[in-house]
Design an enzyme around this catalytic site. Structure first.
Site, short mmCIF file in Angstrom:
data_model
loop_
_atom_site.label_atom_id
_atom_site.label_comp_id
_atom_site.label_asym_id
_atom_site.label_seq_id
_atom_site.Cartn_x
_atom_site.Cartn_y
_atom_site.Cartn_z
N TYR A 131 31.41 42.17 28.29
CA TYR A 131 32.16 41.01 28.79
C TYR A 131 33.64 41.37 28.65
O TYR A 131 33.98 42.56 28.57
CB TYR A 131 31.71 39.80 27.93
CG TYR A 131 32.15 38.45 28.42
CD1 TYR A 131 31.76 37.97 29.66
CD2 TYR A 131 32.94 37.63 27.62
CE1 TYR A 131 32.16 36.71 30.10
CE2 TYR A 131 33.34 36.37 28.05
CZ TYR A 131 32.96 35.92 29.30
OH TYR A 131 33.35 34.69 29.73
N ARG A 184 39.51 37.38 42.73
CA ARG A 184 40.42 37.23 41.58
C ARG A 184 39.62 37.58 40.33
O ARG A 184 39.09 36.70 39.68
CB ARG A 184 40.98 35.80 41.54
CG ARG A 184 42.07 35.53 40.58
CD ARG A 184 41.66 35.48 39.10
NE ARG A 184 41.08 34.24 38.66
CZ ARG A 184 40.16 34.17 37.68
NH1 ARG A 184 39.69 35.25 37.08
NH2 ARG A 184 39.67 33.00 37.32
N LYS A 202 28.57 38.05 33.01
CA LYS A 202 28.35 36.62 32.73
C LYS A 202 26.86 36.37 32.51
O LYS A 202 26.47 35.60 31.63
CB LYS A 202 28.85 35.75 33.90
CG LYS A 202 30.37 35.74 34.06
CD LYS A 202 31.03 34.67 33.21
CE LYS A 202 32.55 34.75 33.28
NZ LYS A 202 33.23 33.82 32.38
N GLU A 273 32.25 32.27 40.27
CA GLU A 273 33.08 32.95 39.28
C GLU A 273 34.14 33.81 39.95
O GLU A 273 33.83 34.58 40.86
CB GLU A 273 32.17 33.83 38.41
CG GLU A 273 32.80 34.33 37.15
CD GLU A 273 33.06 33.24 36.12
OE1 GLU A 273 32.14 32.45 35.81
OE2 GLU A 273 34.22 33.18 35.62
N ASP A 274 35.34 33.66 39.50
CA ASP A 274 36.45 34.54 39.90
C ASP A 274 36.70 34.60 41.40
O ASP A 274 36.86 35.67 42.00
CB ASP A 274 36.28 35.94 39.28
CG ASP A 274 36.51 35.90 37.77
OD1 ASP A 274 36.63 34.79 37.20
OD2 ASP A 274 36.56 36.97 37.15
N ASP A 296 32.93 27.99 37.17
CA ASP A 296 33.19 28.23 35.75
C ASP A 296 34.68 28.30 35.44
O ASP A 296 35.13 27.80 34.40
CB ASP A 296 32.50 29.55 35.38
CG ASP A 296 32.66 29.91 33.93
OD1 ASP A 296 32.57 29.00 33.10
OD2 ASP A 296 32.86 31.10 33.63
N ASP A 297 35.46 28.90 36.34
CA ASP A 297 36.89 29.06 36.06
C ASP A 297 37.61 27.73 36.06
O ASP A 297 38.55 27.52 35.31
CB ASP A 297 37.53 30.01 37.09
CG ASP A 297 36.91 31.38 36.99
OD1 ASP A 297 37.04 32.01 35.94
OD2 ASP A 297 36.25 31.80 37.96
N ASN A 447 42.86 36.92 30.79
CA ASN A 447 42.05 38.11 30.53
C ASN A 447 42.37 39.19 31.54
O ASN A 447 42.87 38.89 32.61
CB ASN A 447 40.56 37.74 30.66
CG ASN A 447 40.15 36.70 29.65
OD1 ASN A 447 40.46 36.81 28.48
ND2 ASN A 447 39.47 35.65 30.12
N1 LIG Z 1 39.95 32.27 28.78
C1 LIG Z 1 39.18 31.84 29.75
O1 LIG Z 1 38.09 31.32 29.52
C2 LIG Z 1 39.62 31.98 31.16
C3 LIG Z 1 40.71 32.72 31.50
N2 LIG Z 1 41.09 32.82 32.80
C4 LIG Z 1 42.23 33.67 33.10
O2 LIG Z 1 43.27 32.90 33.64
C5 LIG Z 1 44.05 33.69 34.51
C6 LIG Z 1 44.33 32.90 35.76
O3 LIG Z 1 43.15 32.55 36.44
P1 LIG Z 1 43.20 31.61 37.72
O4 LIG Z 1 43.85 30.33 37.41
O5 LIG Z 1 41.87 31.55 38.31
O6 LIG Z 1 44.16 32.48 38.65
P2 LIG Z 1 45.04 32.03 39.88
O7 LIG Z 1 45.41 33.26 40.60
O8 LIG Z 1 44.34 30.94 40.60
O9 LIG Z 1 46.36 31.40 39.21
C7 LIG Z 1 47.36 32.12 38.56
C8 LIG Z 1 48.57 31.21 38.42
O10 LIG Z 1 49.52 31.84 37.58
C9 LIG Z 1 50.81 31.70 38.18
N3 LIG Z 1 51.71 32.76 37.72
C10 LIG Z 1 51.77 34.04 38.14
N4 LIG Z 1 52.79 34.67 37.52
C11 LIG Z 1 53.37 33.78 36.69
C12 LIG Z 1 54.47 33.83 35.80
N5 LIG Z 1 55.17 34.94 35.62
N6 LIG Z 1 54.79 32.70 35.12
C13 LIG Z 1 54.09 31.56 35.29
N7 LIG Z 1 53.02 31.45 36.12
C14 LIG Z 1 52.67 32.55 36.81
C15 LIG Z 1 50.55 31.75 39.67
O11 LIG Z 1 51.64 31.21 40.40
C16 LIG Z 1 49.29 30.90 39.73
O12 LIG Z 1 49.64 29.55 39.76
C17 LIG Z 1 43.29 34.99 34.70
O13 LIG Z 1 43.88 36.00 33.92
C18 LIG Z 1 41.92 34.70 34.15
O14 LIG Z 1 41.34 35.84 33.55
C19 LIG Z 1 40.45 32.16 33.82
C20 LIG Z 1 39.35 31.41 33.54
C21 LIG Z 1 38.82 31.31 32.19
C1 LIG Z 2 36.76 34.22 31.30
C2 LIG Z 2 36.87 34.09 32.73
O1 LIG Z 2 36.05 33.48 33.37
C3 LIG Z 2 38.00 34.67 33.42
O2 LIG Z 2 38.88 35.25 32.77
O3 LIG Z 2 38.04 34.55 34.65
MG LIG Z 3 36.16 33.81 35.42
#
Ligand SMILES: NC(=O)C1=CN([C@@H]2O[C@H](COP(=O)(O)OP(=O)(O)OC[C@H]3O[C@@H](n4cnc5c(N)ncnc54)[C@H](O)[C@@H]3O)[C@@H](O)[C@H]2O)C=CC1
Ligand SMILES: CC(=O)C(=O)O
Ligand SMILES: [Mg+2]
Length: 605
Positions: A131, A184, A202, A273-274, A296-297, A447
């Site tokens: 993971y 993504r 997953k 997912e993603d 999930d996201d 991540n």
């Molecule tokens: N810990 C967890 O369980 C999860 C973590 N994530 C992580 O969250 C991150 C984002 O995922 P999504 O929202 O789906 O992506 P997304 O691409 O939909 O959104 C990213 C956002 O970050 C903004 N951004 C980019 N550069 C930036 C900066 N320098 N300062 C401020 N904002 C900035 C973008 O404008 C956009 O609004 C990924 O790295 C993903 O791995 C996502 C889902 C679950």
């Molecule tokens: C954990 C997860 O779903 C993500 O980083 O997109």
């Molecule tokens: Mg995800």
């Protein structure tokens, strides 16, 4: 109101199922014989086939004569894993992680029972390999690492064929599907077909955490092209060499795949997912009432983050009603960030009641262009409810930088879902020292590790030792000197999605309601004791992931029953589900978790 939910009965039930093969497993029907069985990881036991079974299945002579027990095979694998660790000491992290992934993947390809047993028993060591973070590296290198396929691949070229293609999958029954279009992948961007590693990882977590039978899982890659130029030019790239489909063309392909899936397996659950943000929201809205699916996201992450946000209120020794006074800065206005804010806003409304106050005044949202205000041109409709109005925050303009926002707002919580490594830099973290909270919280949720908004060590160093810290990918606890330790939480949707899937499956619900998702989040939020939260421990250790999943699954199931969405599963009908107490529901969930032991194989033509 916060209580440790009946952990003990369920925990002892889980412990019982961990014994090595003292229980007599039920038989498993197999439709093949001889070498075909040895080459099928679902049934293969390697040297573990007893002599009588070798006779019955035509295996005699195809294996070395000595029969090796499951325990012995397990010990042998762990020995080779530990010697790999020793032999790779000092090599770069990426080399070591990929070597570990390879040895696990080879076992996965050969003998699933042994693979899942070592995974379940060593989840803390192996989750970071199968993971996040290693799965990200695997996706980046997928075309080079590819040896054999896993899951199903549908592409834009398969339009019109998907309904028949779905019948190529060998399992008659499928419970859980995770699907991505690779647009993504974690914070790594568009990885096209290489994103298949995410559904695989997953679903491994579904088996490990929720005990979904691995013969009933299906990872799916929907390859609609890629806009990643580097991949398009890579001669090893295994996906379609074309730009991504857009608009109606894109949606019609996803529609066709969803129809095909639910035609063959009407009771399956599909996890998206993603997907890039626009399609994540659009597909969720399009399918969530029609099919049993969730994103999930957006939804899993929101529940985990909400549990963490409520935990930070408790960590400060404040009553939960104080949640409405917490100033929360969310960095990243994508599917995850907006999902979190929507769920947090709902929680505020519940806590505050109908006071008429603007529910979103405590939230601050930033994206790559800085603070989002109502002056933003072409504001995304999903972000609009969280945009600050003129005058709402004196001294802060549209597009203000993160540092300006933190200095001005003095937030209780700084939460990153931006995908940008290091965006919580030294200055930003130092500014958090002026937070209005006695225990400021920093959630670096992006991540994989490289994309985390800050490291755990930097957070404690710059923001102070009294912070509460959580990250999406694992970091080691931080040695603060003087015998003190900065606790690192893993705020990852893995604490919820397995329970959401399992609870929905056993409820036999036809769709996943907001109430079911809210129940999942509340269950996770109430899992930790006051003492734990006050010590900065917001989430359970991953070692207890099966247990927390059982609790979450039960909460989801009971919410489905309460909303009259539960139609039952197998022999257990809705009436029986209705009459189960909370403890009985947890036990029912645990009884239905698959556990890897060798079952006697019975051949049937
Ligand atoms: N810990 C967890 O369980 C999860 C973590 N994530 C992580 O969250 C991150 C984002 O995922 P999504 O929202 O789906 O992506 P997304 O691409 O939909 O959104 C990213 C956002 O970050 C903004 N951004 C980019 N550069 C930036 C900066 N320098 N300062 C401020 N904002 C900035 C973008 O404008 C956009 O609004 C990924 O790295 C993903 O791995 C996502 C889902 C679950
Ligand atoms: C954990 C997860 O779903 C993500 O980083 O997109
Ligand atoms: Mg995800």
């Amino acid at each position: 109101m916060w209580r440790n939910i009946a952990r003990s009965a369920a925990a002892s039930c889980l412990r019982r199922s961990r014994r090595f093969s003292t229980a007599i497993p039920g038989p498993c029907i197999v439709h093949k014989r001889g070498a075909d069985i040895l080459h099928d990881p679902w049934f293969n036991k390697d040297t573990g086939f007893p002599l009588t079974e070798r006779d019955r299945l035509g295996l005699r002579g195809l294996l070395p004569p000595r029969v090796i027990s499951f325990e012995h095979q397990y010990a042998r694998f762990m020995e080779s894993y530990r010697s790999l660790e020793k032999n790779t000491l000092g090599q770069p992290d990426s080399v070591v992680s990929l070597a570990k992934w390879r040895i696990l993947n080879r076992l996965h390809d050969r003998n699933e029972t042994l693979y899942y047993r070592v995974l379940i028993d060593n989840i803390k060591d192996f989750a970071p390999i199968i993971y996040t973070p290693t799965v990200g590296l695997v996706c980046q290198n997928y075309s080079g690492l590819f040896r054999r396929p896993r899951g199903m691949y549908f592409s834009a070229k398969d339009k019109g064929e998907m309904m028949s293609m779905i019948y190529n999958w060998p399992a008659h029954q499928v419970d859980m599907i995770v699907i991505t279009d690779g647009s993504r992948i974690l914070g790594l961007g568009d990885l096209g077909v290489q994103g298949i590693g995410i559904p695989i990882g997953k679903l491994d977590m579904y088996v490990a955490a929720a005990g979904i039978n691995p013969q009933r899982i299906l990872p799916i890659m929907l390859d609609v092209g890629t806009n990643n130029q580097r991949l398009l030019e890579d001669r090893l790239y295994l996906g379609l060499r074309q730009p991504r489909l857009e608009g109606e063309e894109y949606l019609s392909v996803v529609d066709e795949l969803m129809e095909a899936i639910f035609t063959r397996w009407p009771k399956a659950i599909v996890q998206f997912e993603d997907f890039q943000m626009k399609w994540a929201f659009e597909t969720l809205q399009r399918y969530r009432k029609k099919f049993c699916m969730f994103n999930d996201d957006i939804q899993g992450t929101a529940g985990v983050a909400l549990a963490g946000l409520l935990g930070t209120v408790r960590a400060q020794g404040r009553p939960l009603t104080d949640f409405v006074n917490q100033k929360i800065v969310v960095v990243g206005a994508g599917s995850a960030g907006i999902g979190v804010l929507n769920m947090a806003a709902q929680a505020v409304s519940r806590v505050a009641g109908n006071t008429g106050a603007s529910p979103n005044h405590q939230f601050y949202l930033l994206d790559k262009d800085g603070l989002i205000t109502k002056e933003r041109k072409n504001i995304d409709p999903a972000a609009a409810p969280f945009a600050k109005g003129p005058g709402e925050i004196e001294g802060l303009r549209e597009g203000a930088s993160l540092l300006e926002v933190v200095k001005k707002v003095k937030p209780h919580v700084l939460l990153g879902l931006s995908g940008v490594g290091g965006v919580f830099n030294e200055e930003v973290l130092k500014a958090m020292r002026e937070s209005d909270s006695t225990k400021p919280a920093i959630f670096a949720m992006s991540n994989p590790t490289m994309n985390a908004e800050c490291t755990a060590a930097d957070a404690f160093k710059h923001a102070g030792e009294n912070i509460v810290f959580a990250s999406g990918s694992p970091f080691a606890n931080v040695d603060l000197g003087n015998g003190k330790v900065g606790h690192v939480n893993q705020a990852n949707n893995m604490y919820l999605f397995p329970g959401i899937g399992l609870g929905t499956l056993l409820a036999g619900a036809h769709f996943i309601s907001d109430g079911m998702l809210q129940a999942a989040a509340e269950c996770l939020a109430s899992y930790m004791s006051d003492e734990e939260t006050q010590n900065g421990i917001l989430y359970p250790s991953i070692d207890s992931i099966r247990h927390i999943t059982a609790e979450v699954g039960a909460a989801v199931l009971r919410a489905a029953v309460a909303e009259e969405l539960a139609e039952g599963h197998g022999d257990v009908g809705p009436r029986e589900l209705e009459h189960m107490s909370k403890e009985e529901t947890v036990e029912y969930i645990i009884r239905n978790m698959w556990f890897p032991i060798y079952s006697p194989l019975v051949h049937e033509k």
